[in-house]
Design a protein around this motif. Structure first.
Motif, PDB file in Angstrom:
ATOM      1  N   LYS A 160       0.835  -1.042  -0.016  1.00 12.44           N
ATOM      2  CA  LYS A 160       0.091  -0.083  -0.043  1.00 12.44           C
ATOM      3  C   LYS A 160       0.830   1.254  -0.156  1.00 12.44           C
ATOM      4  N   GLN A 165       3.673   0.535   2.971  1.00 12.95           N
ATOM      5  CA  GLN A 165       3.347  -0.524   3.882  1.00 12.95           C
ATOM      6  C   GLN A 165       3.325  -1.817   3.004  1.00 12.95           C
ATOM      7  N   GLY A 168       0.824  -4.789   5.513  1.00 16.92           N
ATOM      8  CA  GLY A 168       0.466  -4.204   6.767  1.00 16.92           C
ATOM      9  C   GLY A 168       1.440  -3.580   7.745  1.00 16.92           C
ATOM     10  N   ARG A 169       2.708  -3.670   7.410  1.00 15.79           N
ATOM     11  CA  ARG A 169       3.805  -3.119   8.113  1.00 15.79           C
ATOM     12  C   ARG A 169       4.177  -1.712   7.543  1.00 15.79           C
TER      13      ARG A 169
END
Length: 226
Positions: free
Chosen positions: A3, A64, A67-68
């Motif tokens: 993302k 990201q 999710g990190r």
């Protein structure tokens, strides 16, 4: 899977020749899909690939991965992520002349250590997969353009990456070899790889292998402004 939020990238920031290659890119790259970046030269495709692949940092914005948030990680951590998560296929292949096809394939795995014999076997398996087993000992400068590209693809896969990044992968190939590349792309997709590539080539962009085409112009996503 990946993302990008408000990604901006400047070169020569604060100088008279300051240039903003990316201007506020928001993009979600889906896992197990083929995403193609399209647009004219200078639109920011290669810059965006380098940021996604942790080869460059954005001037601002967030990246990201699963999710990190990896945007602010120290370089040593980005290096580890780059080696373990991404495989790169460069437009000019960037193979090392004087080394054999096998040695070129094995190069990205050396920093990770591990079992040398297992690495040797994996390199040979990849070369066999791409019908290059009989050329494994040949210096890469002896190979044809199509053979060199397949070596570059094998090298990109040696660490079994989750994501394959390819910058203009068919720029130096004729139609037959470009179709061969698309066939390889389809195989990688079936293996569950996430693939992000850039291309001017309509044969690639319009291929059924590609799940999504993202068009860039002047560092923007025009479709996002519509």
């Amino acid at each position: 899977m990946i993302k990008l939020t408000n990604i901006r990238k400047a070169y020569n920031q604060g100088q008279h020749n300051e240039f903003w290659a990316l201007n506020g890119i928001d993009l979600d790259i889906e896992a197990n899909k083929v995403t193609a970046l399209s647009g004219p030269s200078g639109s920011g495709k290669s810059t965006l690939l380098s940021i996604v692949g942790c080869m460059a940092r954005p001037t601002s914005g967030r990246v990201q991965l699963a999710g990190r948030d990896i945007s602010g990680l120290p370089e040593r951590f980005l290096t580890d992520i780059r080696r373990s998560t991404f495989g790169f296929i460069f437009q000019q292949y960037n193979l090392i002349k004087g080394l054999s096809a096998r040695d070129n394939v094995m190069l990205p795995a050396y920093p990770l250590g591990g079992d040398w014999r297992a690495l040797h076997e994996r390199a040979d398996m990849l070369l066999d997969t791409f019908k290059l087993g009989h050329r494994c000992h040949a210096p890469v400068e002896w190979l044809s353009g199509g053979e060199q590209q397949r070596v570059a693809i094998a090298r990109a896969l040696i660490n079994d990456p989750l994501v394959v990044i390819a910058d203009e992968p068919t720029a130096n190939l004729d139609t037959v070899l470009s179709r061969e590349f698309l066939s390889i792309l389809e195989s990688l997709k079936q293996q569950g790889k996430t693939i992000l590539l850039s291309s001017h080539d309509s044969l690639v962009v319009e291929s059924s292998v590609v799940d999504r085409v993202v068009r860039l112009r002047d560092g923007h996503l025009p479709e996002a402004a519509e």
